[in-house]
Design an enzyme around this catalytic site. Structure first.
Site, mmCIF file in Angstrom:
data_model
loop_
_atom_site.group_PDB
_atom_site.id
_atom_site.type_symbol
_atom_site.label_atom_id
_atom_site.label_comp_id
_atom_site.label_asym_id
_atom_site.label_seq_id
_atom_site.Cartn_x
_atom_site.Cartn_y
_atom_site.Cartn_z
ATOM 1 N N HIS A 183 0.880 -1.172 0.000
ATOM 2 C CA HIS A 183 0.000 0.000 0.000
ATOM 3 C C HIS A 183 0.922 1.228 0.000
ATOM 4 C CE1 HIS A 183 -2.748 2.940 1.964
ATOM 5 N NE2 HIS A 183 -3.739 2.172 1.571
ATOM 6 N N ASP B 172 3.153 -4.812 8.086
ATOM 7 C CA ASP B 172 1.942 -3.993 8.020
ATOM 8 C C ASP B 172 0.746 -4.948 8.109
ATOM 9 O OD1 ASP B 172 -0.320 -2.692 7.147
ATOM 10 O OD2 ASP B 172 0.590 -1.820 5.369
ATOM 11 N N GLN C 171 -4.384 -5.292 6.814
ATOM 12 C CA GLN C 171 -5.366 -6.199 6.208
ATOM 13 C C GLN C 171 -5.452 -7.538 6.917
ATOM 14 O OE1 GLN C 171 -7.625 -5.543 3.950
ATOM 15 N NE2 GLN C 171 -6.905 -3.460 3.625
ATOM 16 N N LYS D 223 -10.213 -1.518 10.747
ATOM 17 C CA LYS D 223 -10.261 -2.696 9.871
ATOM 18 C C LYS D 223 -10.854 -3.891 10.617
ATOM 19 C CE LYS D 223 -7.498 -0.837 6.565
ATOM 20 N NZ LYS D 223 -7.994 -0.305 5.316
ATOM 21 N N CYS E 74 -4.757 2.529 -3.620
ATOM 22 C CA CYS E 74 -3.504 3.029 -3.018
ATOM 23 C C CYS E 74 -2.367 2.026 -3.215
ATOM 24 C CB CYS E 74 -3.659 3.349 -1.530
ATOM 25 S SG CYS E 74 -4.861 4.619 -1.216
#
Ligand code: 7TS
Length: 404
Positions: free
Chosen positions: A121, A198, A201, A224, A362
Site C-alpha cells: 500500500h 503492516d 489487512q 479494519k 492506493c
C-alpha cells in the site's frame, strides 16, 4: 460454524437501504462496519466518563485512564506482546509506519539498504522513500509474479550486510495475497535487518502472535477490525522502541522539561504526545473483544468459503479477469470485465445498493505491473453471506450488459 444471521443483527448499518435497495457492503478491506457492542462503548464513554487521561486526580479522569490502559492490555494480550508498553497507540497504520520511518532517520547511514515488497500500500512505500531521501539509504523491491505472489528467491538475492530494514504487508489490500512473513522475518534476521509487518489487512482475519513471529514491528488500524477510525497501534520490541527517538514532541511524552533540556517519558508515553483518541483506544479494545467472541478460526474458515464461492461465481462471467490468484489469499477479489472502466461498474453497483471499491486501491505499483488503471474490488467479512454474493453477481451481470 458461525451463526451469521445472528451476527448480522449486531451491525445496525446492515439494516439500512442504499438507493432504495438493502445495503450489501463489500468494501470491508477499506473499512469494516461497527457492531452495536462497540458503538455502545463509544456512547458510554461520552455519556458517562469523558475526561482527559493520565493527568487528573478526579474520578472521571481516573476512570478514563483505567479504561484506556485496560484496552492497551487487551491489545497486548491479543497480539501476544511481552509487555503492555510495547503497544503504542497511534492514529492508525499510516501513522504507525511514519513513526518508525521517522525514528530510523537517526539510525541509518548513506548506502544502507531498505527492502519493501511490490505488493505494498502507498503508506508502506512513501514513508520509506522519504526516509531514503533524508538518509541516503537505498530502497529495493521484492518483485511479484503474475499471481500476485512475492518471488522469494529474488528476496533472498536482495538481502546482504547492508540491509537494515525490511517492510512487508501481511496481506495485500489490492489482491488479498497472504505473504509468507515467517520466512521473510527469519531470512531478514539472518543478515541483522529489522522487519516491520503492516497488519492493516491481516488484523481482521488472522490473530498474529508477535512473539512467535519474532517480528520487530507490527502495525494495524482499529477500523479494519470492527473498531472506530482514527486509532491504531504500533507494536515494537522494547529494545527497538527504546532505540528510536520520539516522533512528536508535546505533553505526555516528557519526563521533565526546562528550557535547557527535556528528558523523555518511558515507554509507551514517549511516543504518545498530546491528548490521544481516548474513546477510540477504549473502543479498539472493545472491538478486539468482539472479534475474539466470534473467534478468528471461525472467521477465517467462513470467509474462505465466501472467497471460494465468490471466485467461482465471478469466473462464470464472460470476459471477467481476476487479479491476484495467490495460493494463500483472504477474502478479497479484485477484477475487471473486458475493457469496462472499474469506476463505471462501481457506480452502477452503488445504484443497486452494493458497495465495492474501485480504483488503484492506493497500490499503484501493482496496477502498473498488470498495466491497468485499477480494478473493482469486492472484499468480504464474516457478516457477509452467499446470498449477498448471488445478488452482487446478478447486479454485476446487469451492469456489464448496460456498459458493453
Ligand atoms: N496498509 C494496508 C495494507 C492497507 O490496506 C491500508 C488501508 C493501510 C496500510 C493504511 O491504513 P490506514 O488505516 O492508516 O488508512 N487500506 C485501504 C484500502 O484498501 N482501501 O481503503 C483503505
Amino acid at each position: 460454524m458461525l451463526d451469521v444471521q445472528n451476527i448480522r443483527k449486531d451491525f445496525p448499518i446492515l439494516q439500512r437501504k442504499v438507493n432504495g435497495k438493502p445495503l450489501i457492503y463489500f468494501d470491508n478491506a477499506a473499512t469494516s462496519q461497527t457492531p452495536q457492542q462497540v458503538i455502545d462503548v463509544i456512547v458510554d464513554y461520552y455519556t458517562n466518563y469523558n475526561a482527559n487521561i493520565h493527568r487528573g486526580v478526579h474520578s472521571l479522569s481516573q476512570e478514563a485512564t483505567d479504561a484506556y490502559e485496560q484496552a492497551r492490555i487487551k491489545i497486548q494480550k491479543h497480539f501476544n506482546a511481552k509487555h503492555p508498553h510495547e503497544i503504542i497507540y497511534t492514529a492508525g497504520t499510516t501513522h504507525s509506519i511514519n513513526l518508525v520511518a521517522n525514528g530510523f532517520s537517526s539510525l541509518l547511514q548513506k548506502g544502507d539498504e531498505i527492502i519493501v515488497s511490490a505488493l505494498e500500500h502507498h503508506s508502506n512505500i512513501v514513508p520509506w522513500q522519504m526516509l531514503c531521501e533524508r538518509t541516503g539509504a537505498i530502497l529495493k523491491v521484492i518483485p511479484m509474479n503474475e499471481n500476485g505472489e512475492l518471488i522469494l528467491s529474488d528476496f533472498d538475492a536482495l538481502l546482504n550486510d547492508h540491509t537494515k530494514l525490511v517492510f512487508v504487508n501481511h496481506i495485500s489490500n489490492a489482491l488479498g495475497t497472504i505473504n509468507p512473513i515467517e520466512y521473510i522475518i527469519d531470512e531478514a534476521h539472518k543478515v541483522g535487518a529489522a522487519v516491520l509487518v503492516d497488519g492493516a489487512q491481516s488484523c481482521p482475519h488472522i490473530k498474529p502472535d508477535v512473539q512467535a513471529l519474532d517480528v520487530d514491528f507490527y502495525v494495524c488500524s482499529a477500523h479494519k477490525l470492527c473498531g472506530p477510525t482514527g486509532v491504531g497501534m504500533l507494536y515494537g520490541k522494547e529494545d527497538w522502541l527504546n532505540k528510536l527517538p520520539p516522533y512528536q514532541g508535546g505533553g505526555e511524552m516528557i519526563a521533565e522539561v526546562s528550557f535547557e533540556k527535556t528528558t523523555y517519558a518511558a515507554l509507551p508515553h514517549k511516543f504518545e504526545a498530546g491528548t490521544p483518541n481516548i474513546c477510540g483506544g477504549i473502543a479498539f479494545g472493545a472491538a478486539i473483544d468482539y472479534m475474539n467472541s466470534i473467534g478468528f478460526d471461525n472467521i477465517a474458515q467462513y470467509e474462505h468459503e465466501l472467497l471460494e464461492y465468490g471466485t467461482e461465481q465471478l469466473q462464470k462471467i464472460e470476459g471477467l479477469k481476476i487479479y491476484g490468484t495467490a495460493k494463500e489469499k483472504t477474502s478479497v477479489i479484485s477484477f475487471n470485465v473486458g475493457t469496462i472502466h472499474p469506476y463505471d461498474i462501481g457506480t452502477i453497483l452503488d445504484k443497486m445498493g452494493i458497495a465495492v471499491r474501485t480504483g488503484h486501491h492506493c497500490a499503484q505499483p501493482i496496477m502498473d505491473f498488470y498495466k491497468i488503471p485499477g480494478t473493482v474490488r469486492a472484499s468480504f467479512m464474516f457478516y457477509n453471506t452467499k446470498e449477498e454474493i448471488d445478488t452482487f453477481i446478478t447486479a454485476l451481470k446487469k451492469a456489464v450488459m448496460m456498459l458493453s
